[in-house]
Design a protein around this motif. Structure first.
Motif, PDB file in Angstrom:
ATOM      1  N   CYS A 179       0.870  -1.174   0.000  1.00 19.44           N
ATOM      2  CA  CYS A 179       0.000   0.000   0.000  1.00 19.44           C
ATOM      3  C   CYS A 179       0.913   1.233   0.000  1.00 19.44           C
ATOM      4  N   CYS A 197       0.136   3.425   3.369  1.00 21.56           N
ATOM      5  CA  CYS A 197       0.500   2.857   4.676  1.00 21.56           C
ATOM      6  C   CYS A 197       1.922   2.295   4.667  1.00 21.56           C
ATOM      7  N   HIS A 230      -7.315  -0.508   1.192  1.00 21.85           N
ATOM      8  CA  HIS A 230      -7.018   0.765   1.853  1.00 21.85           C
ATOM      9  C   HIS A 230      -8.295   1.606   1.851  1.00 21.85           C
ATOM     10  N   VAL A 264      -6.408   3.988   6.327  1.00 22.02           N
ATOM     11  CA  VAL A 264      -5.736   2.790   6.846  1.00 22.02           C
ATOM     12  C   VAL A 264      -6.081   1.599   5.937  1.00 22.02           C
ATOM     13  N   CYS A 265      -5.239   0.566   5.970  1.00 14.92           N
ATOM     14  CA  CYS A 265      -5.560  -0.683   5.282  1.00 14.92           C
ATOM     15  C   CYS A 265      -6.264  -1.593   6.289  1.00 14.92           C
TER      16      CYS A 265
HETATM   17 ZN   LIG Z   1      -3.200   1.466   3.174  1.00 16.71          ZN
END
Ligand SMILES: [Zn+2]
Ligand SMILES: [Zn+2]
Length: 346
Positions: free
Chosen positions: A143, A146, A156, A162-163
């Motif tokens: 990602c 992140c 994500h 956030v993932c």
């Molecule tokens: Zn992420």
């Protein structure tokens, strides 16, 4: 109508209204702000709109609390005085309180529980949880936001930044992602609210019908207060009489009936997804992949959901997450103090 049928570039009546509402009104509003406050005014409104529409914020949760708490207190104020009634016992006062409290409880847990955030400390454990199918989830990707590995079935969330493991969708009602950590609580949230609405509909209808029986409204004679004209009862006159005397209870009952249909259908859809072990996010990915195969002349039915382990196991995966996931709570707890520390420091 505007959202479903309006085309800002079309020429029908609805298209013109769409153009007015979606382009004209915001343009006029921003132009006025620019004249009154200069560029600063439009910048402030843009940043508010960005926060309200594209970032995780509590506005819909506040709206939810307003509707649910307001609806319950409307029942307490305008419905409870008629209980016990000819068709309903007084025990439903307690039944209503319990159903209302359980709904707030599932709302709170689904909102506050860690949905399964991927971070450095748990990324390897998250990656090992589900195999990559090589079709909609490909191994080895990171990602970019992140800077962590992307586990199979994760996504994500741009609202929360956030993932999330086994990402289903971002739910604005609970102001949280729905992922492996809180998926079961999201289902409990749906089940309890579907029940609350069906229960509220039944109680409301029984109170209102009880009032018609108790006051013998179909045997009564109605007098027009202005002209003095006398009418015998009909469905329309009894309805008008009830509306004049029980408007709020009738409105809340109608709201419960409409929301019952919506919530029962939505809950059934989510239970169907759980039974098939497909997340909402994956339904979009499978659809896109099928379209891609169709366009390239390949057979779309060759796509297999490798995560489907049979209905019983699929339900177990959602409602009794594996041991690894219970650790997320601890990892998330470890992460939170550092975040708080950073905030304090800044
Ligand atoms: Zn992420
Ligand atoms: Zn989210």
């Amino acid at each position: 109508m505007i959202l479903c049928c309006g085309d800002p570039e079309g020429s029908t009546c609805i298209d013109i209204i769409t153009r007015c509402v979606c382009i004209g009104v915001p343009w006029a509003f921003k132009s006025t702000l620019k004249v009154l406050f200069g560029d600063k005014g439009t910048e402030v409104v843009d940043s508010w709109m960005h926060y309200l529409l594209y970032k995780n914020n509590p506005s819909i949760q506040i709206f939810y609390l307003f509707i649910v708490v307001g609806g319950y207190f409307a029942f307490v104020t305008f419905g409870y005085p008629y209980m016990p009634g000819p068709l309903i016992s007084g025990a439903h006062k307690w039944g209503g309180l319990v159903a209302f409290a359980v709904c707030l409880f599932t709302f709170a847990i689904a909102s506050l529980k860690d949905p399964g955030i991927v971070h450095r400390a748990n990324e390897k454990a998250c990656v090992s949880q589900f195999p990559y199918d090589g079709v909609i989830f490909v191994e080895g990707k990171k990602c970019p936001t992140c800077d962590t590995l992307k586990p199979a079935r994760s996504k994500h969330c741009s609202m929360c930044d956030v993932c999330v493991v086994r990402f289903d969708h971002h739910c604005v009602w609970i102001g949280n992602c729905v992922g492996e950590g809180n998926h079961r609580w999201f289902i409990y949230f749906l089940l309890t609210h579907a029940f609350l609405c069906v229960y509220g509909s039944l109680v409301g209808v029984l109170i209102l019908l009880g009032q018609i029986i108790e006051r013998q409204l179909f045997q009564a004679v109605y007098v027009d207060a202005v002209t003095g004209e006398r009418f015998s009862a009909s469905y329309s006159i009894v309805f008008q009489y009830m509306l004049a005397n029980n408007a709020i209870l009738m409105f809340v009952t109608l709201l419960c009936i409409i929301m019952s249909a919506v919530l029962v259908a939505f809950t059934a859809y989510h239970l169907f997804l759980v039974a098939a072990n497909v997340t909402t996010n994956e339904t979009f990915k499978y659809r896109n992949e099928r379209r891609r195969l169709e366009l390239s002349g390949e057979r779309p039915d060759q796509i297999q959901n490798i995560y489907d382990k049979g209905v019983w196991e699929n339900f177990r995966e959602c409602f009794a997450p594996q041991e690894l996931f219970r650790n997320y709570h601890l990892v998330a707890e470890e992460k939170r103090p550092t975040q708080r520390g950073k905030l304090k420091g800044s």
